[in-house]
Design a protein around this motif. Structure first.
Motif, PDB file in Angstrom:
ATOM      1  N   VAL A 257     -18.599   0.745 -12.361  1.00 28.93           N
ATOM      2  CA  VAL A 257     -19.183  -0.606 -12.371  1.00 28.93           C
ATOM      3  C   VAL A 257     -18.084  -1.651 -12.223  1.00 28.93           C
ATOM      4  O   VAL A 257     -18.162  -2.540 -11.359  1.00 28.93           O
ATOM      5  CB  VAL A 257     -20.006  -0.843 -13.657  1.00 28.93           C
ATOM      6  CG1 VAL A 257     -20.610  -2.247 -13.642  1.00 28.93           C
ATOM      7  CG2 VAL A 257     -21.091   0.206 -13.813  1.00 28.93           C
ATOM      8  N   ASP A 258     -17.026  -1.537 -13.048  1.00 31.07           N
ATOM      9  CA  ASP A 258     -15.927  -2.505 -12.962  1.00 31.07           C
ATOM     10  C   ASP A 258     -15.217  -2.437 -11.609  1.00 31.07           C
ATOM     11  O   ASP A 258     -14.788  -3.462 -11.072  1.00 31.07           O
ATOM     12  CB  ASP A 258     -14.895  -2.251 -14.066  1.00 31.07           C
ATOM     13  CG  ASP A 258     -15.327  -2.867 -15.396  1.00 31.07           C
ATOM     14  OD1 ASP A 258     -16.234  -3.728 -15.381  1.00 31.07           O
ATOM     15  OD2 ASP A 258     -14.764  -2.484 -16.440  1.00 31.07           O
ATOM     16  N   MET A 259     -15.097  -1.240 -11.069  1.00 29.67           N
ATOM     17  CA  MET A 259     -14.433  -1.097  -9.757  1.00 29.67           C
ATOM     18  C   MET A 259     -15.241  -1.828  -8.678  1.00 29.67           C
ATOM     19  O   MET A 259     -14.682  -2.562  -7.856  1.00 29.67           O
ATOM     20  CB  MET A 259     -14.275   0.384  -9.414  1.00 29.67           C
ATOM     21  CG  MET A 259     -13.268   1.096 -10.326  1.00 29.67           C
ATOM     22  SD  MET A 259     -13.443   2.889 -10.285  1.00 29.67           S
ATOM     23  CE  MET A 259     -12.162   3.339  -9.135  1.00 29.67           C
ATOM     24  N   PHE A 260     -16.553  -1.631  -8.706  1.00 29.61           N
ATOM     25  CA  PHE A 260     -17.414  -2.304  -7.715  1.00 29.61           C
ATOM     26  C   PHE A 260     -17.352  -3.826  -7.899  1.00 29.61           C
ATOM     27  O   PHE A 260     -17.262  -4.577  -6.924  1.00 29.61           O
ATOM     28  CB  PHE A 260     -18.871  -1.843  -7.849  1.00 29.61           C
ATOM     29  CG  PHE A 260     -19.114  -0.369  -7.614  1.00 29.61           C
ATOM     30  CD1 PHE A 260     -18.205   0.414  -6.912  1.00 29.61           C
ATOM     31  CD2 PHE A 260     -20.284   0.239  -8.094  1.00 29.61           C
ATOM     32  CE1 PHE A 260     -18.436   1.774  -6.695  1.00 29.61           C
ATOM     33  CE2 PHE A 260     -20.525   1.595  -7.879  1.00 29.61           C
ATOM     34  CZ  PHE A 260     -19.606   2.362  -7.183  1.00 29.61           C
ATOM     35  N   VAL A 261     -17.415  -4.265  -9.162  1.00 31.46           N
ATOM     36  CA  VAL A 261     -17.413  -5.703  -9.440  1.00 31.46           C
ATOM     37  C   VAL A 261     -16.105  -6.340  -8.960  1.00 31.46           C
ATOM     38  O   VAL A 261     -16.110  -7.409  -8.346  1.00 31.46           O
ATOM     39  CB  VAL A 261     -17.652  -5.973 -10.945  1.00 31.46           C
ATOM     40  CG1 VAL A 261     -17.366  -7.429 -11.295  1.00 31.46           C
ATOM     41  CG2 VAL A 261     -19.095  -5.613 -11.327  1.00 31.46           C
ATOM     42  N   THR A 262     -14.982  -5.653  -9.215  1.00 33.59           N
ATOM     43  CA  THR A 262     -13.678  -6.178  -8.768  1.00 33.59           C
ATOM     44  C   THR A 262     -13.638  -6.301  -7.242  1.00 33.59           C
ATOM     45  O   THR A 262     -13.156  -7.299  -6.699  1.00 33.59           O
ATOM     46  CB  THR A 262     -12.539  -5.254  -9.255  1.00 33.59           C
ATOM     47  OG1 THR A 262     -12.609  -5.177 -10.675  1.00 33.59           O
ATOM     48  CG2 THR A 262     -11.182  -5.798  -8.847  1.00 33.59           C
ATOM     49  N   ASP A 263     -14.157  -5.298  -6.548  1.00 35.23           N
ATOM     50  CA  ASP A 263     -14.205  -5.355  -5.074  1.00 35.23           C
ATOM     51  C   ASP A 263     -14.979  -6.587  -4.599  1.00 35.23           C
ATOM     52  O   ASP A 263     -14.657  -7.182  -3.573  1.00 35.23           O
ATOM     53  CB  ASP A 263     -14.905  -4.105  -4.512  1.00 35.23           C
ATOM     54  CG  ASP A 263     -13.973  -2.905  -4.377  1.00 35.23           C
ATOM     55  OD1 ASP A 263     -12.792  -3.022  -4.748  1.00 35.23           O
ATOM     56  OD2 ASP A 263     -14.438  -1.858  -3.883  1.00 35.23           O
ATOM     57  N   ILE A 264     -16.016  -6.946  -5.346  1.00 37.48           N
ATOM     58  CA  ILE A 264     -16.898  -8.045  -4.936  1.00 37.48           C
ATOM     59  C   ILE A 264     -16.337  -9.406  -5.345  1.00 37.48           C
ATOM     60  O   ILE A 264     -16.429 -10.378  -4.600  1.00 37.48           O
ATOM     61  CB  ILE A 264     -18.310  -7.834  -5.543  1.00 37.48           C
ATOM     62  CG1 ILE A 264     -18.976  -6.616  -4.913  1.00 37.48           C
ATOM     63  CG2 ILE A 264     -19.176  -9.079  -5.366  1.00 37.48           C
ATOM     64  CD1 ILE A 264     -20.160  -6.072  -5.700  1.00 37.48           C
ATOM     65  N   THR A 265     -15.720  -9.458  -6.531  1.00 34.69           N
ATOM     66  CA  THR A 265     -15.307 -10.766  -7.046  1.00 34.69           C
ATOM     67  C   THR A 265     -13.851 -11.110  -6.724  1.00 34.69           C
ATOM     68  O   THR A 265     -13.508 -12.272  -6.513  1.00 34.69           O
ATOM     69  CB  THR A 265     -15.496 -10.832  -8.573  1.00 34.69           C
ATOM     70  OG1 THR A 265     -14.747  -9.761  -9.172  1.00 34.69           O
ATOM     71  CG2 THR A 265     -16.955 -10.713  -8.955  1.00 34.69           C
ATOM     72  N   GLU A 266     -12.979 -10.067  -6.670  1.00 39.52           N
ATOM     73  CA  GLU A 266     -11.552 -10.354  -6.446  1.00 39.52           C
ATOM     74  C   GLU A 266     -11.062  -9.873  -5.092  1.00 39.52           C
ATOM     75  O   GLU A 266     -10.201 -10.498  -4.474  1.00 39.52           O
ATOM     76  CB  GLU A 266     -10.709  -9.700  -7.553  1.00 39.52           C
ATOM     77  CG  GLU A 266     -10.899 -10.397  -8.888  1.00 39.52           C
ATOM     78  CD  GLU A 266     -10.283  -9.608 -10.036  1.00 39.52           C
ATOM     79  OE1 GLU A 266      -9.235  -8.977  -9.824  1.00 39.52           O
ATOM     80  OE2 GLU A 266     -10.870  -9.621 -11.131  1.00 39.52           O
ATOM     81  N   GLY A 267     -11.575  -8.747  -4.647  1.00 38.48           N
ATOM     82  CA  GLY A 267     -11.129  -8.210  -3.365  1.00 38.48           C
ATOM     83  C   GLY A 267     -10.817  -6.731  -3.486  1.00 38.48           C
ATOM     84  O   GLY A 267     -10.645  -6.207  -4.580  1.00 38.48           O
ATOM     85  N   ILE A 268     -10.735  -6.077  -2.346  1.00 39.29           N
ATOM     86  CA  ILE A 268     -10.552  -4.630  -2.274  1.00 39.29           C
ATOM     87  C   ILE A 268      -9.067  -4.304  -2.194  1.00 39.29           C
ATOM     88  O   ILE A 268      -8.383  -4.741  -1.262  1.00 39.29           O
ATOM     89  CB  ILE A 268     -11.296  -4.071  -1.048  1.00 39.29           C
ATOM     90  CG1 ILE A 268     -12.811  -4.306  -1.214  1.00 39.29           C
ATOM     91  CG2 ILE A 268     -10.974  -2.607  -0.833  1.00 39.29           C
ATOM     92  CD1 ILE A 268     -13.627  -4.067   0.024  1.00 39.29           C
ATOM     93  N   ALA A 269      -8.585  -3.539  -3.176  1.00 37.68           N
ATOM     94  CA  ALA A 269      -7.157  -3.184  -3.259  1.00 37.68           C
ATOM     95  C   ALA A 269      -6.330  -4.461  -3.077  1.00 37.68           C
ATOM     96  O   ALA A 269      -6.612  -5.466  -3.709  1.00 37.68           O
ATOM     97  CB  ALA A 269      -6.831  -2.089  -2.258  1.00 37.68           C
ATOM     98  N   ASP A 270      -5.314  -4.441  -2.198  1.00 36.32           N
ATOM     99  CA  ASP A 270      -4.486  -5.639  -2.027  1.00 36.32           C
ATOM    100  C   ASP A 270      -4.831  -6.414  -0.770  1.00 36.32           C
ATOM    101  O   ASP A 270      -4.057  -7.232  -0.308  1.00 36.32           O
ATOM    102  CB  ASP A 270      -2.991  -5.226  -1.957  1.00 36.32           C
ATOM    103  CG  ASP A 270      -2.534  -4.594  -3.251  1.00 36.32           C
ATOM    104  OD1 ASP A 270      -3.004  -5.033  -4.319  1.00 36.32           O
ATOM    105  OD2 ASP A 270      -1.731  -3.642  -3.186  1.00 36.32           O
ATOM    106  N   THR A 271      -5.998  -6.151  -0.209  1.00 33.52           N
ATOM    107  CA  THR A 271      -6.310  -6.744   1.101  1.00 33.52           C
ATOM    108  C   THR A 271      -6.732  -8.204   1.016  1.00 33.52           C
ATOM    109  O   THR A 271      -6.691  -8.918   2.015  1.00 33.52           O
ATOM    110  CB  THR A 271      -7.465  -5.977   1.781  1.00 33.52           C
ATOM    111  OG1 THR A 271      -8.634  -6.087   0.936  1.00 33.52           O
ATOM    112  CG2 THR A 271      -7.113  -4.509   1.979  1.00 33.52           C
TER     113      THR A 271
END
Ligand SMILES: [Zn+2]
Length: 325
Positions: free
Chosen positions: A123-137
Protein backbone atom coordinates in the motif's frame (compact mmCIF):
# COMPACT_ATOMS: atom_id res chain seq x y z
CA UNK A 1 -9.61 20.25 -15.36
CA UNK A 2 -6.89 18.47 -13.46
CA UNK A 3 -3.18 17.94 -13.79
CA UNK A 4 -2.42 14.37 -14.84
CA UNK A 5 1.17 13.13 -14.41
CA UNK A 6 2.75 11.52 -17.49
CA UNK A 7 6.24 10.23 -18.29
CA UNK A 8 6.90 13.51 -20.10
CA UNK A 9 5.56 15.74 -17.31
CA UNK A 10 2.10 16.82 -16.12
CA UNK A 11 -0.64 17.35 -18.71
CA UNK A 12 -3.96 19.06 -18.14
CA UNK A 13 -6.75 16.48 -18.26
CA UNK A 14 -8.50 18.58 -20.90
CA UNK A 15 -5.45 18.20 -23.14
CA UNK A 16 -5.21 14.39 -22.97
CA UNK A 17 -7.25 14.22 -26.17
CA UNK A 18 -7.89 10.89 -27.85
CA UNK A 19 -6.69 8.32 -25.33
CA UNK A 20 -6.13 4.57 -25.65
CA UNK A 21 -6.83 3.32 -22.13
CA UNK A 22 -4.57 0.25 -22.19
CA UNK A 23 -1.37 -0.02 -24.26
CA UNK A 24 2.07 -1.16 -23.21
CA UNK A 25 5.35 0.27 -24.43
CA UNK A 26 7.26 -2.87 -23.35
CA UNK A 27 6.13 -6.06 -21.64
CA UNK A 28 9.16 -8.03 -20.59
CA UNK A 29 10.39 -10.61 -18.14
CA UNK A 30 13.13 -8.49 -16.63
CA UNK A 31 15.08 -11.22 -14.83
CA UNK A 32 15.21 -13.44 -17.91
CA UNK A 33 16.22 -10.48 -20.07
CA UNK A 34 19.04 -9.60 -17.65
CA UNK A 35 20.49 -13.10 -17.66
CA UNK A 36 19.97 -14.71 -21.04
CA UNK A 37 20.52 -13.81 -24.65
CA UNK A 38 17.16 -12.95 -26.18
CA UNK A 39 16.00 -10.93 -29.16
CA UNK A 40 15.92 -7.73 -27.04
CA UNK A 41 18.30 -5.01 -28.16
CA UNK A 42 18.11 -1.83 -26.08
CA UNK A 43 18.94 0.72 -28.79
CA UNK A 44 16.91 -0.82 -31.58
CA UNK A 45 13.90 -1.61 -29.38
CA UNK A 46 13.82 1.94 -28.03
CA UNK A 47 14.10 3.33 -31.58
CA UNK A 48 11.31 0.96 -32.67
CA UNK A 49 9.06 2.17 -29.83
CA UNK A 50 9.70 5.80 -30.78
CA UNK A 51 8.74 4.99 -34.36
CA UNK A 52 5.54 3.13 -33.40
CA UNK A 53 4.41 5.80 -30.93
CA UNK A 54 5.14 8.54 -33.47
CA UNK A 55 2.97 6.71 -36.01
CA UNK A 56 0.20 6.37 -33.40
CA UNK A 57 0.26 10.12 -32.75
CA UNK A 58 0.14 10.73 -36.52
CA UNK A 59 -2.96 8.49 -36.62
CA UNK A 60 -4.72 10.92 -34.28
CA UNK A 61 -4.14 9.40 -30.83
CA UNK A 62 -2.79 11.86 -28.25
CA UNK A 63 -2.33 9.72 -25.12
CA UNK A 64 -1.79 6.13 -24.03
CA UNK A 65 -2.27 4.75 -20.53
CA UNK A 66 0.43 2.11 -19.93
CA UNK A 67 -0.48 -0.34 -17.14
CA UNK A 68 2.95 -2.02 -17.08
CA UNK A 69 3.47 -2.67 -13.37
CA UNK A 70 5.51 -5.07 -11.21
CA UNK A 71 5.29 -8.47 -12.88
CA UNK A 72 5.21 -6.99 -16.39
CA UNK A 73 8.73 -5.53 -16.42
CA UNK A 74 8.11 -1.89 -15.47
CA UNK A 75 11.25 0.25 -15.87
CA UNK A 76 10.36 3.94 -15.93
CA UNK A 77 13.78 5.48 -16.86
CA UNK A 78 13.48 3.83 -20.29
CA UNK A 79 9.91 5.14 -20.68
CA UNK A 80 11.06 8.65 -19.75
CA UNK A 81 13.77 8.40 -22.41
CA UNK A 82 11.13 7.45 -24.99
CA UNK A 83 8.66 10.09 -23.81
CA UNK A 84 11.29 12.75 -24.56
CA UNK A 85 11.40 11.59 -28.18
CA UNK A 86 7.67 11.42 -28.91
CA UNK A 87 4.73 13.82 -28.84
CA UNK A 88 2.20 11.32 -27.54
CA UNK A 89 1.56 11.37 -23.78
CA UNK A 90 2.48 8.17 -21.90
CA UNK A 91 0.68 7.78 -18.57
CA UNK A 92 2.30 5.23 -16.23
CA UNK A 93 0.91 3.06 -13.44
CA UNK A 94 1.72 1.38 -10.16
CA UNK A 95 0.56 -1.97 -8.87
CA UNK A 96 1.30 -5.68 -9.09
CA UNK A 97 0.28 -8.06 -11.84
CA UNK A 98 -0.38 -11.66 -10.84
CA UNK A 99 -3.02 -14.32 -11.53
CA UNK A 100 -2.14 -16.34 -8.42
CA UNK A 101 0.54 -15.57 -5.80
CA UNK A 102 2.10 -12.32 -4.67
CA UNK A 103 5.74 -11.93 -5.82
CA UNK A 104 8.22 -13.56 -3.40
CA UNK A 105 9.35 -10.13 -2.18
CA UNK A 106 5.95 -9.65 -0.52
CA UNK A 107 5.20 -13.21 0.47
CA UNK A 108 6.63 -13.02 4.01
CA UNK A 109 6.03 -9.32 4.50
CA UNK A 110 2.89 -7.68 5.87
CA UNK A 111 -0.25 -9.74 6.41
CA UNK A 112 1.26 -13.07 5.44
CA UNK A 113 -0.31 -15.11 8.21
CA UNK A 114 -4.05 -15.08 8.82
CA UNK A 115 -4.85 -13.07 11.93
CA UNK A 116 -1.58 -11.20 11.74
CA UNK A 117 -2.79 -7.62 11.70
CA UNK A 118 0.12 -5.97 9.92
CA UNK A 119 -0.24 -3.41 7.15
CA UNK A 120 0.60 -4.53 3.64
CA UNK A 121 3.82 -2.84 2.49
CA UNK A 122 2.40 -2.76 -1.03
CA UNK A 123 0.00 0.00 0.00
CA UNK A 124 2.74 2.47 0.98
CA UNK A 125 4.77 1.57 -2.10
CA UNK A 126 1.81 2.27 -4.39
CA UNK A 127 0.96 5.50 -2.55
CA UNK A 128 4.57 6.74 -2.83
CA UNK A 129 4.56 6.04 -6.59
CA UNK A 130 1.40 8.14 -6.90
CA UNK A 131 2.21 11.00 -4.54
CA UNK A 132 6.01 11.38 -4.78
CA UNK A 133 7.14 9.53 -7.87
CA UNK A 134 8.52 6.20 -9.03
CA UNK A 135 12.04 5.41 -7.76
CA UNK A 136 14.26 8.41 -8.63
CA UNK A 137 12.54 9.30 -11.88
CA UNK A 138 10.34 12.09 -10.55
CA UNK A 139 7.51 10.57 -12.63
CA UNK A 140 4.32 9.93 -10.68
CA UNK A 141 1.99 7.02 -11.42
CA UNK A 142 -1.50 8.21 -12.38
CA UNK A 143 -3.39 4.96 -11.85
CA UNK A 144 -3.33 1.61 -10.05
CA UNK A 145 -3.30 -1.78 -11.73
CA UNK A 146 -3.88 -5.36 -10.60
CA UNK A 147 -5.26 -8.53 -12.12
CA UNK A 148 -7.61 -11.47 -11.75
CA UNK A 149 -7.82 -14.18 -14.39
CA UNK A 150 -9.20 -17.70 -14.82
CA UNK A 151 -7.75 -19.01 -11.49
CA UNK A 152 -10.10 -16.58 -9.73
CA UNK A 153 -9.81 -14.81 -6.37
CA UNK A 154 -6.73 -16.62 -5.03
CA UNK A 155 -5.31 -15.35 -1.70
CA UNK A 156 -2.51 -13.56 -3.60
CA UNK A 157 -4.90 -11.91 -6.07
CA UNK A 158 -7.18 -10.80 -3.24
CA UNK A 159 -4.25 -9.38 -1.27
CA UNK A 160 -3.11 -7.25 -4.23
CA UNK A 161 -6.67 -6.13 -5.00
CA UNK A 162 -7.22 -5.00 -1.40
CA UNK A 163 -3.83 -3.21 -1.37
CA UNK A 164 -4.78 -1.42 -4.60
CA UNK A 165 -8.16 -0.48 -3.10
CA UNK A 166 -6.48 0.97 0.00
CA UNK A 167 -3.96 2.93 -2.08
CA UNK A 168 -6.87 4.25 -4.14
CA UNK A 169 -8.74 5.37 -1.02
CA UNK A 170 -5.64 7.24 0.19
CA UNK A 171 -4.82 8.94 -3.12
CA UNK A 172 -7.93 8.92 -5.29
CA UNK A 173 -5.91 7.47 -8.18
CA UNK A 174 -8.18 5.45 -10.49
CA UNK A 175 -7.96 1.66 -10.56
CA UNK A 176 -7.58 -0.71 -13.50
CA UNK A 177 -8.24 -4.41 -12.93
CA UNK A 178 -7.29 -6.97 -15.58
CA UNK A 179 -10.30 -9.30 -15.64
CA UNK A 180 -11.45 -12.46 -17.39
CA UNK A 181 -15.04 -11.75 -18.44
CA UNK A 182 -15.55 -15.29 -19.78
CA UNK A 183 -15.62 -16.42 -16.14
CA UNK A 184 -17.35 -13.21 -14.96
CA UNK A 185 -14.45 -12.26 -12.71
CA UNK A 186 -15.69 -8.65 -12.70
CA UNK A 187 -18.45 -9.62 -10.28
CA UNK A 188 -15.90 -11.06 -7.84
CA UNK A 189 -13.86 -7.87 -8.13
CA UNK A 190 -17.05 -5.91 -7.44
CA UNK A 191 -17.65 -7.83 -4.22
CA UNK A 192 -14.18 -7.10 -2.78
CA UNK A 193 -14.15 -3.47 -3.92
CA UNK A 194 -17.57 -2.92 -2.35
CA UNK A 195 -16.19 -4.28 0.94
CA UNK A 196 -13.25 -1.86 0.65
CA UNK A 197 -15.55 1.07 -0.14
CA UNK A 198 -14.32 1.78 -3.68
CA UNK A 199 -16.73 3.49 -6.06
CA UNK A 200 -17.17 1.58 -9.35
CA UNK A 201 -16.85 4.86 -11.26
CA UNK A 202 -13.14 4.93 -10.25
CA UNK A 203 -12.52 1.48 -11.69
CA UNK A 204 -11.81 0.24 -15.21
CA UNK A 205 -12.50 -3.46 -15.74
CA UNK A 206 -9.87 -4.28 -18.34
CA UNK A 207 -10.46 -6.87 -21.06
CA UNK A 208 -14.25 -6.66 -20.76
CA UNK A 209 -14.18 -6.54 -24.56
CA UNK A 210 -12.97 -10.16 -24.67
CA UNK A 211 -16.60 -11.15 -24.02
CA UNK A 212 -19.46 -11.01 -26.53
CA UNK A 213 -21.93 -11.27 -23.61
CA UNK A 214 -23.66 -7.89 -23.74
CA UNK A 215 -25.95 -8.79 -20.82
CA UNK A 216 -23.04 -9.50 -18.47
CA UNK A 217 -21.20 -6.35 -19.58
CA UNK A 218 -24.40 -4.29 -19.19
CA UNK A 219 -24.64 -5.48 -15.59
CA UNK A 220 -21.10 -4.24 -14.90
CA UNK A 221 -21.79 -0.95 -16.71
CA UNK A 222 -24.97 -0.56 -14.67
CA UNK A 223 -22.87 -0.82 -11.48
CA UNK A 224 -20.89 2.13 -12.85
CA UNK A 225 -17.66 0.47 -14.01
CA UNK A 226 -15.68 1.73 -16.98
CA UNK A 227 -15.38 -1.25 -19.34
CA UNK A 228 -12.06 -1.74 -21.10
CA UNK A 229 -12.91 -2.72 -24.68
CA UNK A 230 -9.19 -2.90 -24.89
CA UNK A 231 -7.93 -5.89 -26.83
CA UNK A 232 -8.72 -4.99 -30.42
CA UNK A 233 -6.46 -7.13 -32.57
CA UNK A 234 -6.35 -10.09 -30.20
CA UNK A 235 -8.64 -11.91 -32.60
CA UNK A 236 -7.78 -15.34 -31.17
CA UNK A 237 -9.67 -14.43 -27.97
CA UNK A 238 -12.59 -12.82 -29.78
CA UNK A 239 -12.79 -12.20 -33.55
CA UNK A 240 -12.96 -8.67 -34.96
CA UNK A 241 -16.67 -8.68 -35.89
CA UNK A 242 -17.69 -9.80 -32.41
CA UNK A 243 -15.39 -7.27 -30.74
CA UNK A 244 -16.82 -4.33 -32.67
CA UNK A 245 -20.30 -5.87 -32.48
CA UNK A 246 -20.43 -5.92 -28.69
CA UNK A 247 -19.22 -2.29 -28.51
CA UNK A 248 -21.93 -1.24 -30.98
CA UNK A 249 -24.54 -3.22 -29.01
CA UNK A 250 -23.56 -1.58 -25.70
CA UNK A 251 -23.66 1.84 -27.38
CA UNK A 252 -27.21 1.01 -28.54
CA UNK A 253 -28.11 0.09 -24.98
CA UNK A 254 -26.93 3.52 -23.81
CA UNK A 255 -23.51 2.66 -22.39
CA UNK A 256 -21.23 4.77 -24.63
CA UNK A 257 -20.22 6.61 -21.45
CA UNK A 258 -19.09 3.35 -19.83
CA UNK A 259 -16.52 2.13 -22.37
CA UNK A 260 -12.93 2.97 -23.31
CA UNK A 261 -10.97 1.57 -26.26
CA UNK A 262 -7.48 0.10 -26.73
CA UNK A 263 -5.48 -2.82 -28.13
CA UNK A 264 -3.42 -4.00 -25.12
CA UNK A 265 -0.61 -4.06 -27.68
CA UNK A 266 3.10 -3.51 -27.00
CA UNK A 267 6.14 -2.32 -28.94
CA UNK A 268 7.95 -5.35 -27.53
CA UNK A 269 6.38 -8.37 -25.82
CA UNK A 270 8.49 -11.31 -24.67
CA UNK A 271 5.81 -13.76 -23.55
CA UNK A 272 5.47 -15.59 -26.86
CA UNK A 273 7.50 -16.73 -29.85
CA UNK A 274 7.72 -14.17 -32.68
CA UNK A 275 5.66 -16.49 -34.94
CA UNK A 276 2.74 -16.08 -32.55
CA UNK A 277 2.81 -12.32 -33.06
CA UNK A 278 3.05 -12.78 -36.84
CA UNK A 279 -0.16 -14.80 -36.62
CA UNK A 280 -1.91 -11.78 -35.05
CA UNK A 281 -1.29 -9.05 -37.66
CA UNK A 282 -4.05 -6.78 -36.31
CA UNK A 283 -2.54 -6.63 -32.84
CA UNK A 284 -0.85 -3.26 -33.26
CA UNK A 285 -1.41 0.34 -32.18
CA UNK A 286 -3.04 1.41 -35.47
CA UNK A 287 -5.82 -1.19 -35.74
CA UNK A 288 -8.43 0.96 -33.96
CA UNK A 289 -7.74 4.02 -36.10
CA UNK A 290 -7.58 2.04 -39.36
CA UNK A 291 -10.20 -0.68 -38.93
CA UNK A 292 -12.22 -0.47 -35.71
CA UNK A 293 -13.50 3.12 -35.89
CA UNK A 294 -14.63 2.82 -39.55
CA UNK A 295 -16.49 -0.41 -38.72
CA UNK A 296 -18.11 1.13 -35.62
CA UNK A 297 -19.35 4.01 -37.82
CA UNK A 298 -20.84 1.48 -40.26
CA UNK A 299 -22.60 -0.17 -37.31
CA UNK A 300 -24.24 3.14 -36.42
CA UNK A 301 -21.91 4.48 -33.74
CA UNK A 302 -21.77 8.27 -34.08
CA UNK A 303 -18.70 10.51 -34.10
CA UNK A 304 -19.87 11.96 -30.80
CA UNK A 305 -20.13 8.49 -29.23
CA UNK A 306 -16.62 7.66 -30.49
CA UNK A 307 -15.33 10.85 -28.86
CA UNK A 308 -17.11 9.86 -25.65
CA UNK A 309 -15.24 6.55 -25.60
CA UNK A 310 -11.86 7.90 -26.73
CA UNK A 311 -11.78 11.31 -25.03
CA UNK A 312 -14.43 11.95 -22.36
CA UNK A 313 -14.42 8.60 -20.55
CA UNK A 314 -10.63 8.26 -20.09
CA UNK A 315 -10.48 11.91 -19.05
CA UNK A 316 -13.25 11.48 -16.47
CA UNK A 317 -11.56 8.32 -15.14
CA UNK A 318 -8.20 10.09 -14.75
CA UNK A 319 -9.93 13.05 -13.08
CA UNK A 320 -11.11 10.65 -10.33
CA UNK A 321 -8.11 11.67 -8.25
CA UNK A 322 -9.03 15.34 -8.30
CA UNK A 323 -12.74 14.90 -7.66
CA UNK A 324 -11.95 12.48 -4.87
CA UNK A 325 -13.18 13.35 -1.40
ZN1 LIG B 1 -2.20 -5.25 -20.61
Amino acid sequence: MAEIPTAGGPVDSGALGRTLIHEHVFVMTTEVQANFKTDWDEASNVADAVEKLTALKAAGIDTIADPTVIGLGRYIPRIVDIAKQVEINIIVATGVYTYADVPMYFRLRGPFLPGLDRPDPMVDMFVTDITEGIADTGVRAAFLKCAIDEPGMTPGVERVLRAVAKAHLRTGAPVMVHTHPGTRRGLEVHEILQQEGVSPSSVCLAHSGDSPDADHLSELAEHGYLLGMDRFGVDAYLPFEQRVGVVAELVKRGYADRMALAHDASCYFDWVEPQFLEAAPNWNFLHISKDVLPRLRELGVSEEQIDTMLIDNPRRWFETAVNFR
